[in-house]
Design an enzyme around this catalytic site. Structure first.
Site, PDB file in Angstrom:
ATOM      1  N   HIS A   1      25.258 -14.846 -11.743  1.00 33.08           N
ATOM      2  CA  HIS A   1      24.314 -15.962 -11.626  1.00 33.08           C
ATOM      3  C   HIS A   1      24.892 -17.274 -12.160  1.00 33.08           C
ATOM      4  O   HIS A   1      24.173 -18.251 -12.272  1.00 33.08           O
ATOM      5  CB  HIS A   1      23.003 -15.630 -12.358  1.00 33.08           C
TER       6      HIS A   1
ATOM      7  N   ILE B   1      27.890 -19.477 -25.798  1.00 32.33           N
ATOM      8  CA  ILE B   1      26.688 -20.306 -25.897  1.00 32.33           C
ATOM      9  C   ILE B   1      26.579 -20.916 -27.285  1.00 32.33           C
ATOM     10  O   ILE B   1      26.228 -22.092 -27.443  1.00 32.33           O
ATOM     11  CB  ILE B   1      25.431 -19.491 -25.530  1.00 32.33           C
TER      12      ILE B   1
ATOM     13  N   ASP C   1      30.132 -16.162 -37.848  1.00 29.88           N
ATOM     14  CA  ASP C   1      30.393 -14.988 -37.021  1.00 29.88           C
ATOM     15  C   ASP C   1      31.314 -14.092 -37.839  1.00 29.88           C
ATOM     16  O   ASP C   1      31.658 -14.421 -38.982  1.00 29.88           O
ATOM     17  CB  ASP C   1      31.048 -15.392 -35.688  1.00 29.88           C
TER      18      ASP C   1
ATOM     19  N   CYS D   1       7.410 -18.315  -9.821  1.00 28.32           N
ATOM     20  CA  CYS D   1       6.384 -18.070  -8.798  1.00 28.32           C
ATOM     21  C   CYS D   1       5.766 -19.349  -8.253  1.00 28.32           C
ATOM     22  O   CYS D   1       5.351 -19.401  -7.094  1.00 28.32           O
ATOM     23  CB  CYS D   1       5.294 -17.161  -9.363  1.00 28.32           C
TER      24      CYS D   1
ATOM     25  N   HIS E   1      26.481  -6.660 -19.833  1.00 29.26           N
ATOM     26  CA  HIS E   1      25.461  -5.630 -20.083  1.00 29.26           C
ATOM     27  C   HIS E   1      25.269  -4.767 -18.841  1.00 29.26           C
ATOM     28  O   HIS E   1      25.160  -3.535 -18.937  1.00 29.26           O
ATOM     29  CB  HIS E   1      24.130  -6.279 -20.470  1.00 29.26           C
TER      30      HIS E   1
ATOM     31  N   THR F   1      25.191 -11.249 -19.739  1.00 31.25           N
ATOM     32  CA  THR F   1      24.283 -10.377 -18.994  1.00 31.25           C
ATOM     33  C   THR F   1      25.050  -9.519 -18.000  1.00 31.25           C
ATOM     34  O   THR F   1      24.752  -8.332 -17.820  1.00 31.25           O
ATOM     35  CB  THR F   1      23.229 -11.219 -18.249  1.00 31.25           C
TER      36      THR F   1
END
EC number: 1.1.1.103
Length: 345
Positions: free
Chosen positions: A64, A176, A196, A94, A44, A41
């Site tokens: 993160h 991953i 792959d 939330c 990206h 991420t």
């Protein structure tokens, strides 16, 4: 404080030395980061692709994946104290929607991502709700604790279905995917095949315990299945690549009644042969993030019972050399890349 910031709406990430230290709310924990890892991420966001442009407000402290020590706790926090070694769940939920109230927080429709929608962990300090903090046992090394986020993705995906005695296909040999292969072997799968077209990462899959790592541009997957003595098809498929062609091949080689978990995100709409799904009676499950916090408990338990992820961390740099870390990640010739804040100049 020092932090890596997406400071411009263009390719790149920049080191800044005057970023304000985040404030600690009454229910928050401030963590002094010791090691960070680079996620796909983050790449990206670095590349400033279409998803990033639509998702990430600028400027934004990114990152993160991390481990650190509690620096400060909010006035209402009783579960943690300064000095404890911790990591944190990167999805802030939330707490009030139907899924949150039912204990399915990983399905919260209002999820906010650390380092994506709120300030992240490529910084000297990160602040998250106390509910998101996870204490790290002393016998787990920093490099592994720093990658609990992607390890959690692999765990959540791989353990979606019973794997004992099953033949498992993993499409995609990114970090991953290869961790998912290692998990599958650890919990009792029979054959674990990883596909792959990147030979570097296929070699990493072998080192992580895959029965066979197959470059589908050079080898026939069905021939490999025959070589392994597989007479029917794969019982479980783990789609980690986000590649439509790989997903279609996975469906073709699944056994009737097989189960497929999908974590990889396709770049756009992809056609598939739905007759493969219907006539084979396949079960498809989308996977997002980590189950809070069952996945975290399982990660620790597997590491403490012998799961070895050491090989997945292939590169280590000082945070001051972050550009080298992003360069090697973008090259496709790496596993996980860890940045050390303690080695900063």
């Amino acid at each position: 404080m020092k932090a890596l910031v997406k400071a411009k709406r263009e390719e790149g990430i920049w080191m800044q030395h005057d970023v304000p230290v985040p404030e600690v709310g009454v229910h928050d924990v401030m963590i002094r980061v010791t090691k960070s890892a680079i996620c796909g991420t983050d790449v990206h966001i670095y590349n400033w692709d279409e998803w990033s442009q639509k998702t990430v407000p600028v400027p934004m402290v990114v990152g993160h994946e991390y481990v650190g020590r509690v620096e400060k706790v909010g006035a209402e926090v009783e579960a943690f104290r300064p000095g404890e070694r911790v990591s944190g769940e990167g999805h802030v939920t939330c707490g009030f929607c139907r899924n949150c109230r039912a204990g399915r927080r990983h399905l919260c429709r209002h999820t906010v991502g650390v380092g994506v929608n709120r300030p992240g962990s490529f910084a000297e300090y990160v602040v998250i709700p106390a509910d998101n903090v996870y204490r790290i046992p002393d016998d787990i090394p920093d490099d592994i604790a720093a990658i609990f986020d992607p390890f959690g993705n692999a765990t959540h995906t791989a353990l979606s279905f019973d794997l004992v005695g099953e033949d498992v296909l993993v499409t995609g040999a990114g970090p991953i995917g290869v961790m998912a292969a290692a998990i599958a072997r650890h919990v009792g799968a029979r054959h674990v095949v990883v596909t792959d077209v990147n030979d570097y990462r296929l070699d990493l899959a072998r080192r992580m315990g895959a029965s066979r790592a197959v470059n589908v541009a050079k080898e026939d997957l069905r021939a490999v299945m025959s070589e392994l003595g597989m007479r029917e098809g794969f019982d479980v498929g783990l789609e980690m690549s986000g590649n439509g062609r790989a997903f279609r091949q996975l469906l073709e080689v699944m056994n009737h009644g097989g189960k497929v978990a999908l974590l990889g995100i396709m770049a756009g709409p992809e056609p598939i042969d739905w007759s493969q799904v219907v006539f084979k009676g396949l079960q498809l499950k989308g996977v997002y993030g980590r189950e809070m916090y069952e996945t975290w408990y399982k990660m620790v338990a597997m590491l403490q019972s012998g799961l070895d992820l050491t090989a997945v961390v292939t590169h280590r740099f000082s945070i001051d050399d972050f550009q080298q870390g992003f360069d090697v990640m973008r090259s496709g010739r790496s596993g996980k890349v860890v940045l050390d804040w303690g080695a900063a100049r």
